[in-house]
Design an enzyme around this catalytic site. Structure first.
Site, PDB file in Angstrom:
ATOM      1  N   ARG A 207       8.958  33.442  24.736  1.00  0.00           N
ATOM      2  CA  ARG A 207       7.506  34.431  24.840  1.00  0.00           C
ATOM      3  C   ARG A 207       7.699  35.286  23.470  1.00  0.00           C
ATOM      4  NH1 ARG A 207       7.679  34.737  30.848  1.00  0.00           N
ATOM      5  NH2 ARG A 207       8.951  36.748  30.818  1.00  0.00           N
ATOM      6  N   ASP A 245      -5.493  30.322  35.060  1.00  0.00           N
ATOM      7  CA  ASP A 245      -4.736  30.234  36.217  1.00  0.00           C
ATOM      8  C   ASP A 245      -5.745  29.952  37.699  1.00  0.00           C
ATOM      9  OD1 ASP A 245      -1.603  31.082  36.626  1.00  0.00           O
ATOM     10  OD2 ASP A 245      -2.616  31.109  38.592  1.00  0.00           O
ATOM     11  N   SER A 246      -4.930  28.956  38.503  1.00  0.00           N
ATOM     12  CA  SER A 246      -5.562  28.867  39.805  1.00  0.00           C
ATOM     13  C   SER A 246      -5.633  29.991  40.652  1.00  0.00           C
ATOM     14  CB  SER A 246      -4.962  27.494  40.303  1.00  0.00           C
ATOM     15  OG  SER A 246      -3.580  27.885  40.660  1.00  0.00           O
ATOM     16  N   ASP A 294       2.533  26.289  30.518  1.00  0.00           N
ATOM     17  CA  ASP A 294       4.006  26.775  31.559  1.00  0.00           C
ATOM     18  C   ASP A 294       3.841  26.579  32.713  1.00  0.00           C
ATOM     19  OD1 ASP A 294       6.350  27.870  32.405  1.00  0.00           O
ATOM     20  OD2 ASP A 294       5.727  29.876  31.767  1.00  0.00           O
ATOM     21  N   CYS A 334      10.058  23.722  33.852  1.00  0.00           N
ATOM     22  CA  CYS A 334      11.024  24.381  34.558  1.00  0.00           C
ATOM     23  C   CYS A 334      11.581  23.509  35.774  1.00  0.00           C
ATOM     24  CB  CYS A 334      10.517  25.795  35.481  1.00  0.00           C
ATOM     25  SG  CYS A 334       9.003  25.264  36.728  1.00  0.00           S
TER      26      CYS A 334
END
Length: 391
Positions: A207, A245-246, A294, A334
């Site tokens: 970041r 975002d969800s 991400d 990830c």
């Protein structure tokens, strides 16, 4: 516990996991062991080589915690591990905001501890460490003297170990949320209800790298959670950030964190399925100078790899369609099962399908507070590719 012939080789090389098919179950029947029991590990010839905690219900049926046969789990042993971990973090970080214990990377298998100033959030993911939970808490209190410790003992890893799902206060008092500082950005972190253990410290360095690509740019932060990437972009001088975002809580948290840093007028939060939102933005003619992906792990198990790779390809293709010529795609994973080269291929494939030349300008991995055990490839999981798309 007795191992089959030659099965000690990985352990002698430094690995900490013992699989059930490596155990001589005639000499040491796993069904006779209790979950969390501490045992001396022997070679097939009877030589004691380590101490491990057993869970006969798990494919990884034992995890080594000491190379000294006969050394039982104790507050003193755990304190030594914590002290070593703390010394590493204090070498790199001036403020007490970091992952303090990173499981096998800090030789406390299955234990995660994140530090938020005076507060600690811990997750225990193995039966062996669950059995010594009280010792872990005592050692943390002795070493760090925190105001409070909260247990986030829930998630898929505990289910695999046959452990109950339970989040609770373990020591002192812990507020619902607290403020941390990372890369010069302030974040309000929900300690009891946030994802995993509250915050993802692992991408801190990546970041920070984004700040250098952000001056005057329009940025899309996909899978934004609490705004970690987007706020670093604004710290680096970005013109505007759109965060997707969800989760309603994540979108609201990102908006609150933007306001906390006086960036509310440069922030737009969108709740929705990330893929669907990106398609809508593309179809509406939107373009960005920087797109950050991400996502959560698309590959949880090796058998899911084929479908997972296709998901990485698909989302990167969507992202590349939103980039202006010369724009930068920051693509992350990830998933341990997806290696660097495969993520790079997904980015290359996405760019080439749009006729772009793809420049790799930076790569990133997990931060130094997430140390990799050199003998355990599985402890190296995080990767980020920074790619410039040229027309």
């Amino acid at each position: 516990m007795y191992l089959k012939k030659n099965e000690e080789r990985r352990l002698l090389a430094g690995h900490l996991w013992i699989y059930s098919n490596e155990v001589d179950t005639v000499k040491s029947p796993l069904k006779m062991c209790q979950a969390g029991e501490q045992v001396i590990v022997h070679t097939s010839r009877g030589k004691p080589i380590a101490m491990a905690c057993v869970n006969p219900q798990s494919l990884i049926c034992a995890r080594v915690y000491s190379n000294l046969p006969g050394e039982m789990m104790s507050v003193e042993l755990i304190e030594r591990r914590i002290a070593a971990a703390l010394a590493l973090r204090e070498t790199f970080y001036n403020e007490p905001y970091y992952r303090l214990i990173h499981g096998e990377g800090d030789w406390l298998p299955g234990v995660i501890v994140d530090r938020y100033g005076d507060y600690l959030v811990m997750q225990i993911n193995t039966a062996g460490m669950q059995a010594v939970q009280d010792l872990l808490i005592e050692a943390l209190v002795l070493q760090l003297k925190p105001a409070g410790i909260f247990l986030r003992n829930s998630g898929a890893f505990r289910a695999l170990e046959g452990l109950p799902q339970e989040d609770c206060l373990a020591f002192g008092e812990v507020p619902d949320s607290t403020t941390i500082v990372e890369n010069g950005v302030r974040y309000n972190i929900p300690l009891k209800t946030g994802q995993k253990t509250g915050w993802f410290y692992d991408h801190r360095d990546n970041r920070l790298a984004l700040q250098g690509f952000s001056q005057g740019k329009r940025v899309l932060d996909a899978y934004s959670y609490l705004g970690g990437w987007g706020l670093n972009a604004l710290k680096g001088g970005a013109e505007h950030v759109t965060a997707v975002d969800s989760s309603s809580a994540a979108v609201e948290g990102g908006e609150c964190n933007a306001a906390l840093n006086d960036f509310a007028d440069k922030w737009t939060g969108i709740k929705g399925d990330v893929g669907a939102v990106l398609r809508n933005l593309r179809d509406g003619g939107e373009q960005f100078d920087v797109v950050v992906l991400d996502p959560p792990a698309f590959i949880q198990r090796a058998k899911d790899k084929r479908k997972g790779v296709e998901k990485y390809r698909s989302i990167n293709a969507l992202a590349s369609g939103l980039l202006a010529t010369g724009g930068v795609l920051v693509s992350c994973s990830c998933s341990h099962h997806l290696v660097d080269a495969e993520l790079q291929r997904a980015v290359l494939h996405a760019g080439r399908n749009r006729g772009y030349g793809v420049q790799l300008i930076a790569r990133g991995h997990q931060g130094r507070d997430h140390p990799v055990n050199a003998a355990i490839p599985e402890t190296e999981y995080l990767k980020a590719v920074f790619a410039r798309m040229l027309g």
